[in-house]
Design an enzyme around this catalytic site. Structure first.
Site, mmCIF file in Angstrom:
data_model
loop_
_atom_site.group_PDB
_atom_site.id
_atom_site.type_symbol
_atom_site.label_atom_id
_atom_site.label_comp_id
_atom_site.label_asym_id
_atom_site.label_seq_id
_atom_site.Cartn_x
_atom_site.Cartn_y
_atom_site.Cartn_z
ATOM 1 N N ARG A 105 5.983 5.255 0.226
ATOM 2 C CA ARG A 105 4.357 4.485 0.348
ATOM 3 C C ARG A 105 3.821 4.842 -1.316
ATOM 4 O O ARG A 105 3.355 4.435 -1.991
ATOM 5 C CB ARG A 105 3.066 5.376 1.133
ATOM 6 C CG ARG A 105 3.556 4.178 2.509
ATOM 7 C CD ARG A 105 3.000 4.701 3.784
ATOM 8 N NE ARG A 105 1.108 4.175 3.091
ATOM 9 C CZ ARG A 105 0.608 4.867 4.018
ATOM 10 N NH1 ARG A 105 0.587 5.091 5.083
ATOM 11 N NH2 ARG A 105 -0.912 4.546 3.348
ATOM 12 N N CYS A 113 -4.211 11.259 0.882
ATOM 13 C CA CYS A 113 -3.172 10.700 1.867
ATOM 14 C C CYS A 113 -3.812 9.168 1.658
ATOM 15 O O CYS A 113 -3.737 8.396 0.650
ATOM 16 C CB CYS A 113 -3.063 11.229 2.914
ATOM 17 S SG CYS A 113 -4.413 11.016 4.097
#
Length: 281
Positions: A179, A239
């Site tokens: 990611r 995040c």
């Protein structure tokens, strides 16, 4: 009370009048806490209360998990029977290790003594301590939680953009390498893949042993160093939605650092057409 306690440490104080044990389990596919609540009833630490993490988010935000107003947080804690002067012990049953998010919020809003149960419920049962089933007992009396926000622990999109432009803080991303690199699609619609330019990648899972216990401070420091992060210099955690960045923030404090959290994280940054985005693919 230290910020990380063992099951035996908790067993020794669990009956004290000022100790509050909270199960704050959260799953990404369980925003309202239904699944987590069922898990609590299937087995929890005696005396624990279940607090859905979703109730501790800003109800007026378009983002999935951002800090609520101070009065909202204070009301939620008080209704759970928790006061700011209590000794608060947190645990979860989630692969996200999301009790760190609750630790971060409680600490930011002025709770005086907050600890994580090392290894969570699994470690508690492995140590031979009892587990109860069924719902938690009724809260006998509301707590007195006076929220006093410490905004040095949080960063906004505007502030992070300024740090990126100035290059005066290390952005540390807790997401998976795929990611972070932009090689994997984002799970939320409308969010571009990639990362904040200049960020370092330190997946939150690297701070834990295989059994879910936290690694030693030395091993955590080595993980930061391996990711190219100097804990002695300014850092900001990020995040996907602000949850696992709090794992990095807790890890940073374990080794004497201080890591504010970019609360909107990649969900906010990656969905904003005006922000610069980087990929490693």
């Amino acid at each position: 009370m230290p910020p990380l306690i063992t099951p035996d440490d908790l067993a020794a104080i669990a009956g004290d009048a000022d100790v509050r044990i909270l199960d704050v389990t959260y799953f990404l596919d369980d925003a309202d806490g239904t699944r987590a609540g069922r898990g609590f009833e299937d087995g929890h630490i005696p005396g624990a209360r279940f607090v859905p993490l979703g109730t501790l988010a800003d109800p007026d935000s378009d983002l999935p998990m951002t800090l609520p107003p101070a009065d909202h947080f204070a009301h939620a804690m008080s209704e759970a029977g928790v006061g700011h002067a209590d000794r608060i012990v947190l645990y979860d049953r989630s692969p996200l290790h999301n009790s760190a998010r609750a630790w971060w919020m409680l600490t930011l809003f002025g709770a005086r003594s907050v600890a994580l149960l090392d290894g969570g419920l699994e470690a508690w049962t492995a140590a031979g301590h009892p587990v109860m089933t069924g719902p938690a007992g009724a809260v006998e009396a509301p707590g007195l939680f006076l929220a006093q926000p410490d905004l040095a622990r949080v960063r906004s999109l505007r502030e992070v953009r300024a740090h990126v432009e100035a290059g005066d803080a290390q952005l540390v991303d807790a997401r998976s390498p795929g990611r972070f690199a932009g090689a994997e699609p984002e799970p939320r619609p409308g969010v571009e893949p990639g990362h904040i330019p200049g960020a370092r990648n330190l997946p939150y899972s690297k701070l834990f042993e295989a059994d879910g216990r936290w690694k030693s401070p030395q091993a955590i420091a080595e993980a930061f160093t391996a990711a190219g992060v100097d804990p002695d210099k300014p850092m900001i955690g990020t995040c996907g939605s602000g949850i696992t960045a709090c794992v990095l923030a807790f890890g940073a404090e374990r080794i004497g650092g201080m890591m504010p959290v970019y609360d909107g994280s990649w969900t906010e940054w990656g969905s904003d057409p005006s922000t610069p985005k980087a990929k490693d693919v």
